[in-house]
Design an enzyme around this catalytic site. Structure first.
Site, mmCIF file in Angstrom:
data_model
loop_
_atom_site.group_PDB
_atom_site.id
_atom_site.type_symbol
_atom_site.label_atom_id
_atom_site.label_comp_id
_atom_site.label_asym_id
_atom_site.label_seq_id
_atom_site.Cartn_x
_atom_site.Cartn_y
_atom_site.Cartn_z
ATOM 1 N N THR A 66 0.987 -1.263 0.047
ATOM 2 C CA THR A 66 -0.192 0.034 -0.143
ATOM 3 C C THR A 66 0.951 1.084 -0.059
ATOM 4 O O THR A 66 1.103 1.731 -0.925
ATOM 5 C CB THR A 66 -0.937 0.038 1.264
ATOM 6 O OG1 THR A 66 -0.289 -0.304 2.269
ATOM 7 C CG2 THR A 66 -2.185 -0.966 0.856
ATOM 8 N N LYS A 117 3.455 -6.775 3.984
ATOM 9 C CA LYS A 117 3.523 -5.496 3.564
ATOM 10 C C LYS A 117 3.013 -4.517 4.964
ATOM 11 O O LYS A 117 2.570 -5.144 5.587
ATOM 12 C CB LYS A 117 2.445 -5.164 2.588
ATOM 13 C CG LYS A 117 1.025 -5.664 3.022
ATOM 14 C CD LYS A 117 -0.083 -4.756 3.744
ATOM 15 C CE LYS A 117 0.351 -3.190 3.414
ATOM 16 N NZ LYS A 117 -0.549 -2.586 4.331
ATOM 17 N N THR A 134 -0.029 -2.790 10.829
ATOM 18 C CA THR A 134 -0.857 -2.708 9.671
ATOM 19 C C THR A 134 -0.375 -3.427 8.713
ATOM 20 O O THR A 134 0.386 -3.029 7.981
ATOM 21 C CB THR A 134 -1.003 -1.425 9.007
ATOM 22 O OG1 THR A 134 -1.523 -0.564 9.771
ATOM 23 C CG2 THR A 134 -1.957 -1.489 7.567
ATOM 24 N N GLU A 166 7.004 4.911 7.261
ATOM 25 C CA GLU A 166 6.185 6.085 6.610
ATOM 26 C C GLU A 166 7.086 7.229 6.877
ATOM 27 O O GLU A 166 7.027 7.713 8.298
ATOM 28 C CB GLU A 166 4.814 6.359 6.852
ATOM 29 C CG GLU A 166 4.081 5.514 6.146
ATOM 30 C CD GLU A 166 2.501 5.492 6.695
ATOM 31 O OE1 GLU A 166 1.708 4.700 5.760
ATOM 32 O OE2 GLU A 166 2.239 6.171 7.616
ATOM 33 N N ASN A 193 0.497 10.541 5.451
ATOM 34 C CA ASN A 193 -0.686 10.305 5.989
ATOM 35 C C ASN A 193 -1.779 11.467 5.740
ATOM 36 O O ASN A 193 -2.988 11.129 6.064
ATOM 37 C CB ASN A 193 -0.529 10.068 7.491
ATOM 38 C CG ASN A 193 0.112 8.737 7.599
ATOM 39 O OD1 ASN A 193 -0.670 7.730 7.416
ATOM 40 N ND2 ASN A 193 1.235 8.632 8.060
ATOM 41 N N SER A 216 -5.900 10.848 -1.189
ATOM 42 C CA SER A 216 -6.124 11.651 -2.413
ATOM 43 C C SER A 216 -4.985 11.185 -3.428
ATOM 44 O O SER A 216 -4.559 10.261 -3.228
ATOM 45 C CB SER A 216 -5.772 13.212 -2.124
ATOM 46 O OG SER A 216 -4.599 13.326 -1.165
#
Lengths: 409, 409
Positions: free
Chosen positions: B156, B182, B193, B280, B404, B409
């Site tokens: 993702t 992932k 996650t 991230e 995040n 979008s």
């Protein structure tokens, strides 16, 4: 820029009889910055305090606790910004004691009658000689109508000074409550990185005052979070000088207790919310209401799971109704027998989720409309009891990272 | 850019006999993206699983749990990215069931022999018709040497696919362990996650396999945190096909158990660390070691207080040895009787704090030197027992906020 926070004008900060405040430039971290505050208390003033639960509490917190336990009435507070005197071991304690004994000498009182407070960078030696050198100038500056300068002197990463006043009449006497606080990051329930000082010229026994302080803390400073970090220096002090001449409030059953407590609570909530509005990098003020829990404790778990989630907070920053992140936070809040099929989630007035999933009538544009506001209420109905709680937080923005990455430089 | 993470080359990902993988473009969230994966298992394969503890767990997690409880041997896994099918209530369950029944029809097996997995945005309806339409193409693509494409299909916000292989010999037979995972945000102990799939062609009873999985999880995926958010979809699956022809490992006392478990553990730790390295916005890989605790639990409290602190994480991002924030996190970790005077804090090989304050021999440039490295170890000695633990995390950067804030979008 703080979120919808209009700083109180200096002329609207009302003097509290029996509390004189003086500031000075001590050069603790930066030159030409008023970074030292002395608050002198009239004889006979009662003082109550609550302090951080952090095990690495700062040297001044240790001294304040000692001095509360010792019992001699406090005559002055000394507050510096620029250095927290935390994580400084025995040496830090010595330096905090030194600032107390020097101020006591100037005031001809006992060293144990001085309460010290520090805020700023952790684990650096406190430049106590600079504080000692500036004490006479701070004392010379002491006056009752000096709250605005005092509120500015205690700031660290705050962008605006935070202070407000309330007035009420008790038995025909006008009584004033004025308070100030500092704090913007390292803000957590169980107290924020924060110093708060509220004073009234009402007369209140120490026992009743401590009770009033605990109540006010529970509904104000213990309901806010910026980043979940509990600081080493958090202190919240309530002073009652008795100088207004009103009848003494001896305990919480006294007829005047509730009204004074309400005014003190209002000031504390205003200050706590001001800290969130000025939260590091904040662009939104978020109220999280959790209702229908079996206990206030479990409501708090859900509220703080939401209020602490970096994913939720970045979604607020982006004005993105990525509401699955809210459900997710509710789901991991630590209520093992939560029936997710009964939970309702509201964003503002919009019912977002029900029966374990998205409300069929929910439209993205409704969520988007609420998300674009600068004041947002998230409401969760757990439908398993009658308890409820409210906490306040802000979003997580680029500026939070910038402010905290660059703090020491 | 992930931190010191060199993706395994496709030719170094070793096929596992009895596991065929096929991918397809289903157009779930974006066009022209292979977002669907089917894994077919040879008859007789054992499968073990661990799943998120989030109460708002995703529909596929509910089905997986049902299907593990039901007991019919799994014949295939179906995994989609782009949509988590979480916070979707009864409707979401129906959609997950639909993808299972359609795949079961194509494979001529029972619907309860299909394990579904989803990852992506929460609280949006799963476009199951698109999955159903793409299943035949994914099946047609199934082959044993397809791990590289499979690892890419489940990504993702990951910036690189994460997969690795180990080989060992059991009773003269070459046995392979290959795994992929992932996950990059919403990463928390109690699972990330994250989806993780590890397969071996060793033969292992279901009971022994579940034991091996629990052990591997405890030292890998349950030791990592990016942002403290526990996702709705976390699943970690361990498959043993038995197709290599080695003797069956019936329980954890079997002579081959320990060596296979070590290889599975290595793969799981590699994958878990890869998730952090690709966290991230991560620019640093942080190892937090806490030693000398009374229990592993209290060591974990301290380690996670450090690893979750946004203030600590932004200091790492800034390469700023603002080490007071580490002391502060230790202090609020929730050990009420912690004697801070006995705590030692090391940054890499540098003793930073001792006896409640800064090590007198500490020099800022020593801390600075360690802080500038991309791999940093923080070590805390509590000096109150013999327990220890290790967790891995990353720093908090501007890019975490950007990723995040912009995710949907």
């Amino acid at each position: 820029m703080p979120v919808n926070l209009v700083p109180t004008r200096a002329e609207d900060l009302l003097p509290v009889k029996g509390v004189a405040l003086g500031v000075a430039e001590a050069g603790i971290k930066k030159a030409k910055r008023r970074d030292l505050l002395v608050m002198r208390l009239a004889e006979g003033a009662s003082v109550a305090g609550v302090f951080t639960q952090n095990r690495f509490c700062a040297a001044p917190v240790i001294l304040c606790r000692e001095q509360f336990a010792g019992g001699k009435p406090a005559r002055a507070l000394v507050v510096n910004t620029g250095n927290a005197n935390a994580g400084t071991g025995e040496d830090g304690l010595g330096r905090a004691r030194k600032s107390c004994s020097e101020l006591a000498a100037l005031l001809a009182c006992d060293s144990s009658q001085i309460l010290p407070f520090s805020t700023g960078v952790i684990m650096e030696p406190l430049p106590v000689e600079r504080i000692v050198a500036a004490l006479p100038r701070a004392l010379a500056d002491c006056r009752e109508d000096n709250w605005a300068n005092a509120a500015e002197a205690i700031m660290t990463t705050d962008t605006v000074p935070k202070a407000c006043s309330r007035q009420l009449t008790l038995g025909g006497k006008t009584v004033t409550v004025t308070g100030m606080a500092k704090g913007a990051g390292m803000i957590h329930p169980g107290m924020a990185t924060m110093l708060g000082f509220v004073a009234t010229d009402a007369a209140v026994s120490q026992v009743a005052l401590q009770h009033m302080l605990a109540e006010a803390t529970a509904r104000s400073f213990n309901r806010i979070t910026v980043d979940g970090d509990t600081s080493t220096n958090d202190s919240f002090i309530l002073i009652a000088t008795g100088a207004a001449g009103a009848q003494k409030i001896t305990d919480e059953r006294h007829p005047d207790y509730a009204r004074l407590a309400a005014a003190v609570g209002e000031v504390a909530v205003w200050l706590a919310q001001a800290i969130i509005r000025d939260g590091e990098g904040a662009t939104k003020f978020i109220t999280v209401e959790v209702q229908g829990g079996k206990s206030e404790e479990e409501c708090g778990k859900v509220a703080y799971a939401i209020a602490h989630s970096p994913l939720v907070k970045t979604a607020f920053f982006a004005s993105d109704p990525n509401l699955g992140r809210l459900l997710c936070a509710i789901g991991y809040a630590g209520i093992p027998d939560l029936d997710v099929g009964r939970v309702k989630l509201y964003l503002g007035d919009v019912l977002v989720a029900t029966e374990g999933g998205r409300n069929p009538a929910y439209r993205e544009e409704d969520g988007q409309r609420v998300m674009q506001q600068s004041e947002i209420t998230v409401r969760v109905e757990l439908a398993r009891g009658a308890a409820q709680t409210t906490v306040w937080t802000c979003d997580l923005s680029h500026d939070y990272v910038s402010i905290n990455a660059d703090y020491r430089s």
